[in-house]
Design an enzyme around this catalytic site. Structure first.
Site, PDB file in Angstrom:
ATOM      1  N   ILE A 142       0.858  -1.172   0.000  1.00 55.17           N
ATOM      2  CA  ILE A 142       0.000   0.000   0.000  1.00 55.17           C
ATOM      3  C   ILE A 142       0.902   1.233   0.000  1.00 55.17           C
ATOM      4  O   ILE A 142       1.802   1.369   0.827  1.00 55.17           O
ATOM      5  CB  ILE A 142      -0.939   0.016   1.230  1.00 55.17           C
ATOM      6  CG1 ILE A 142      -1.769  -1.285   1.289  1.00 55.17           C
ATOM      7  CG2 ILE A 142      -1.841   1.249   1.189  1.00 55.17           C
ATOM      8  CD1 ILE A 142      -2.638  -1.573   0.072  1.00 55.17           C
ATOM      9  N   LYS A 143       0.656   2.120  -0.968  1.00 53.41           N
ATOM     10  CA  LYS A 143       1.489   3.317  -1.087  1.00 53.41           C
ATOM     11  C   LYS A 143       0.963   4.412  -0.168  1.00 53.41           C
ATOM     12  O   LYS A 143      -0.215   4.777  -0.226  1.00 53.41           O
ATOM     13  CB  LYS A 143       1.495   3.824  -2.531  1.00 53.41           C
ATOM     14  CG  LYS A 143       2.341   2.981  -3.468  1.00 53.41           C
ATOM     15  CD  LYS A 143       2.262   3.469  -4.902  1.00 53.41           C
ATOM     16  CE  LYS A 143       3.394   4.382  -5.258  1.00 53.41           C
ATOM     17  NZ  LYS A 143       3.437   4.683  -6.707  1.00 53.41           N
ATOM     18  N   ILE A 144       1.856   4.924   0.673  1.00 52.52           N
ATOM     19  CA  ILE A 144       1.530   6.008   1.604  1.00 52.52           C
ATOM     20  C   ILE A 144       2.549   7.123   1.388  1.00 52.52           C
ATOM     21  O   ILE A 144       3.756   6.865   1.402  1.00 52.52           O
ATOM     22  CB  ILE A 144       1.584   5.514   3.064  1.00 52.52           C
ATOM     23  CG1 ILE A 144       0.521   4.436   3.310  1.00 52.52           C
ATOM     24  CG2 ILE A 144       1.410   6.683   4.035  1.00 52.52           C
ATOM     25  CD1 ILE A 144       0.550   3.825   4.708  1.00 52.52           C
TER      26      ILE A 144
END
Length: 369
Positions: A142-144
């Site tokens: 998941i890109k944060i």
């Protein structure tokens, strides 16, 4: 048969991930071919990539129609489409993920939280958990965004056991803060008696945008000879931080429990300046325990004329010197990297909003079809 130039990069310990996704490359078998022939070992996506895929193709029409009938919001429809694509890609990369001796080193597919949450810690944590659960693949990241409010979200996501691709990194101080968030998340899990060996993370350091912003200032300050060099110098200094942090006593304790270092990932690797060679940001930063995510045109350029050599730690003294020259000339690199972060958020917000508008248009057209 000539050696594939892209595949050669892996011999130097660097993994090439593709910075592109759409249904066509999966449907036609092109993505599988990139995995088999070029040795592509992962994939990244962002709102701009999905906007282009969904707006320029009819491949998504049926799914939009189906999801619209379920009375879902435009954002829910987008994530319904995106999750489906990410799951398919994750399944294609599963054999890479499961390779013997290096299980979990590669084979990851990245999906980003809404760019509108870049400065919203709690909103980011909530959506990261939702997307992780929705994709339901152990080889998803998941890109944060690595914004200041993103740091506690990164730490929480890691402590939850979520793989994280930290995006939008431009500055060295912020990068080091991201490594701390990652390690702190792992430590929290250990303290809670939870396993950590399965968790992976990358920190995406953006390159060409740094030079695009800095180069005109260098001309103004009479430092034109440094044009096109600041991003590479910053990346090499980031790698120094990486080696120091992940060879520390603090991380050694986690390593004993199976923790993986959070690898640096080079992003924004396409040359934005026609005077700079189109493979420069790939060639200059090939080195062990790193990832490079490349758009299709950069991958094709490297396949055609790139040179794979271990250059990442070349000229480290020169990199230090370049950044010192900026400071002496009164160029505040921290202010520049903050501006790049602010612009980066905006650059993802615009295509995201355009994407939701395109879904709305397609949804209405399909309703009346």
């Amino acid at each position: 048969m000539a050696t594939n130039r892209v595949k050669q990069i892996h011999e130097f310990g660097q993994s090439i991930w593709l910075d592109f996704i759409d249904r066509k490359i999966m449907d036609t078998g092109e993505l599988q071919k990139l995995i088999d022939e070029d040795g592509v070992r992962g994939i990244t996506s962002n709102p701009a990539i999905f906007e282009k895929a969904i707006s320029s193709s009819s491949d998504y029409d049926e799914d939009i129609k189906k999801l619209a009938k379920e009375d879902k919001s435009n954002e829910d429809i987008f994530y319904g489409l995106a999750v489906s694509d990410i799951q398919r890609a994750a399944d294609l990369f599963k054999p890479v993920y499961e390779e013997e001796d290096v299980r979990g080193a590669d084979g990851y597919v990245s999906l980003e939280v809404s760019p509108h949450l870049a400065l919203d810690t709690e909103g980011t944590i909530s959506q990261a958990r939702q997307l992780w659960k929705a994709v339901d693949r152990e080889n998803v990241m998941i890109k944060i965004p690595g914004t200041a409010p993103g740091l506690p979200a990164i730490q929480t996501a890691i402590s939850d056991g979520i793989n994280v691709n930290v995006t939008l990194l431009f500055g060295l101080d912020r990068y080091e803060a991201v490594t701390d968030a990652y390690i702190s998340g792992l430590e929290a899990r250990v303290e809670a008696g939870q396993p950590i060996a399965h968790i992976a993370s990358v920190a995406s350091f953006f390159l060409s945008r740094i030079d695009v912003m800095v180069d005109p200032i260098l001309d103004e300050k009479g430092l034109g000879e440094l044009k096109g060099q600041v991003a590479i110098a910053s990346a090499r200094k980031a790698y120094e931080i990486y080696k120091r942090v992940f060879n520390s006593e603090r991380f050694a304790k986690l390593k004993e429990k199976g923790a993986k270092p959070q690898r640096l990932l080079w992003a924004s690797t396409s040359s934005k300046n026609p005077d700079i060679p189109d493979t420069k940001y790939v060639e200059e930063l090939i080195g062990p325990d790193t990832v490079d995510t490349v758009p299709m045109e950069t991958l094709e350029a490297f396949r055609d004329h790139g040179v794979a050599e271990n250059r990442l730690e070349n000229d480290l003294d020169k990199s230090t010197e370049i950044l010192e020259k900026l400071k002496t000339a009164g160029i505040q690199i921290d202010e520049i990297t903050q501006k790049l972060e602010d612009e980066g958020i905006e650059k993802f917000n615009k295509p995201y909003d355009k994407l939701l508008a395109a879904i709305d248009t397609q949804k209405k057209a399909l309703e009346h079809a």
